[in-house]
Scaffold this active site. Sequence first.
Site, mmCIF file in Angstrom:
data_model
loop_
_atom_site.group_PDB
_atom_site.id
_atom_site.type_symbol
_atom_site.label_atom_id
_atom_site.label_comp_id
_atom_site.label_asym_id
_atom_site.label_seq_id
_atom_site.Cartn_x
_atom_site.Cartn_y
_atom_site.Cartn_z
ATOM 1 N N THR A 1 4.333 1.775 2.146
ATOM 2 C CA THR A 1 5.579 1.991 1.422
ATOM 3 C C THR A 1 6.370 3.132 2.032
ATOM 4 O O THR A 1 7.558 2.996 2.357
ATOM 5 C CB THR A 1 5.295 2.269 -0.063
ATOM 6 O OG1 THR A 1 4.693 1.119 -0.658
ATOM 7 C CG2 THR A 1 6.579 2.594 -0.817
ATOM 8 N N ALA A 2 5.732 4.284 2.191
ATOM 9 C CA ALA A 2 6.422 5.438 2.766
ATOM 10 C C ALA A 2 6.883 5.149 4.187
ATOM 11 O O ALA A 2 8.004 5.504 4.584
ATOM 12 C CB ALA A 2 5.503 6.654 2.742
ATOM 13 N N GLY B 1 0.820 -1.198 0.000
ATOM 14 C CA GLY B 1 0.000 0.000 0.000
ATOM 15 C C GLY B 1 0.855 1.249 0.000
ATOM 16 O O GLY B 1 2.065 1.210 0.264
ATOM 17 N N CYS B 2 0.232 2.386 -0.293
ATOM 18 C CA CYS B 2 0.976 3.649 -0.378
ATOM 19 C C CYS B 2 1.506 4.083 0.982
ATOM 20 O O CYS B 2 2.691 4.409 1.122
ATOM 21 C CB CYS B 2 0.108 4.726 -1.009
ATOM 22 S SG CYS B 2 -1.530 4.920 -0.265
ATOM 23 N N TYR B 3 0.654 4.092 2.001
ATOM 24 C CA TYR B 3 1.126 4.454 3.340
ATOM 25 C C TYR B 3 2.197 3.482 3.844
ATOM 26 O O TYR B 3 3.232 3.920 4.382
ATOM 27 C CB TYR B 3 -0.043 4.483 4.323
ATOM 28 C CG TYR B 3 -0.920 5.704 4.275
ATOM 29 C CD1 TYR B 3 -0.385 6.997 4.376
ATOM 30 C CD2 TYR B 3 -2.301 5.588 4.157
ATOM 31 C CE1 TYR B 3 -1.195 8.120 4.360
ATOM 32 C CE2 TYR B 3 -3.119 6.712 4.143
ATOM 33 C CZ TYR B 3 -2.567 7.982 4.245
ATOM 34 O OH TYR B 3 -3.381 9.086 4.237
#
Length: 346
Positions: free
Chosen positions: A153-154, A149-151
């Site tokens: 990953t960061a 997911g995007c969150y």
Amino acid sequence: MIRVGIVGATGYSGVELIRLLSQHPQAHVNRLYTSSAEGESLVPVFQHLTGHALPRLEAIDPVRMASDNDLIFLATPAGVSSALSPQLVEKGARVIDLSGDFRLSSPEQYRSWYKKEPAAQEWLDRAVFGLPEWNRESVADAALLANPGCYPTATLLGLLPLAKSGWVDPQSWIVDAKSGVSGAGRGVSLGVHFSEVNESISAYKVGQHQHTPEIEQELCRQTGVEQLIQFTPHLVPMTRGILATSYAKLHTSVTAEQLQALYETAYADKPFVRIRPFGSHPRTKEVYGSNYCDIALHLDERTGRVIVLSVIDNVVKGAAGQAVQNMNIMFGLEETSGLPIVPVFP
């Protein structure tokens, strides 16, 4: 050339895949699939694709899809891939799933956090979590890959070197993350209405966001130690970008130089992670349109905490770009192939 099929091409991640793959020297968009618009063109939906030769949308047929493509990206809502991916893999296609259906290894956790029925345990066990900076060998051999997911990953790129160092309390993680509106997808709802979002910032799904167990699971997998995070996402009035500000309590004495060296060593050979000078403040604007994750570190000696700032473009590194990066690794290509090496600015 790698023959690529895309399911979900009418969403933001799907159309970003088209943009990236149209510039890829060793892959091309071979087929596009839909559950509702068979025979139609994408151009009336996305006018920026005018002039690009793209296949028309086709109906979903797992047997034909596996025969026609070497790799299939599933840029679908949660709950779709769990049924479709096993059929495709069994017919010989490799799959990169951009939904959350195969990220969690526990069906009970998926059911609890996603409020949907999970995939069969055997397929959850077979799926590889595609964070390439930390799982490269597994990614290379994957038949079914769960794109993070995007969150996560960061957050994970920002936290993993510190988590593996043993310098911090694994129960002390606090993550405050902010995302642009594209993270909510193309669906129309009051929560992403311009008049509701503009000139405002708001938290949502406090203590309930489905990316929480994904982050904890990977931290635990990489360290062998149970991890607990307090994760709070926020919606900000911009289109793309995520800033994750993460905090952890030190239980040993560490210097700024040691922290910086830890991260520079961890990511020395990782082309899409850029470690910024100690104490700097990376901005989402500085990774816009790219597959980079920029990370900066701060040490608060007064509170005994490390503060990690990490920024990504949620549609690229947080979705389509990372999926292409994983594709490159799966097919033995240069990891950076087909991916922008300079962000868009301003």
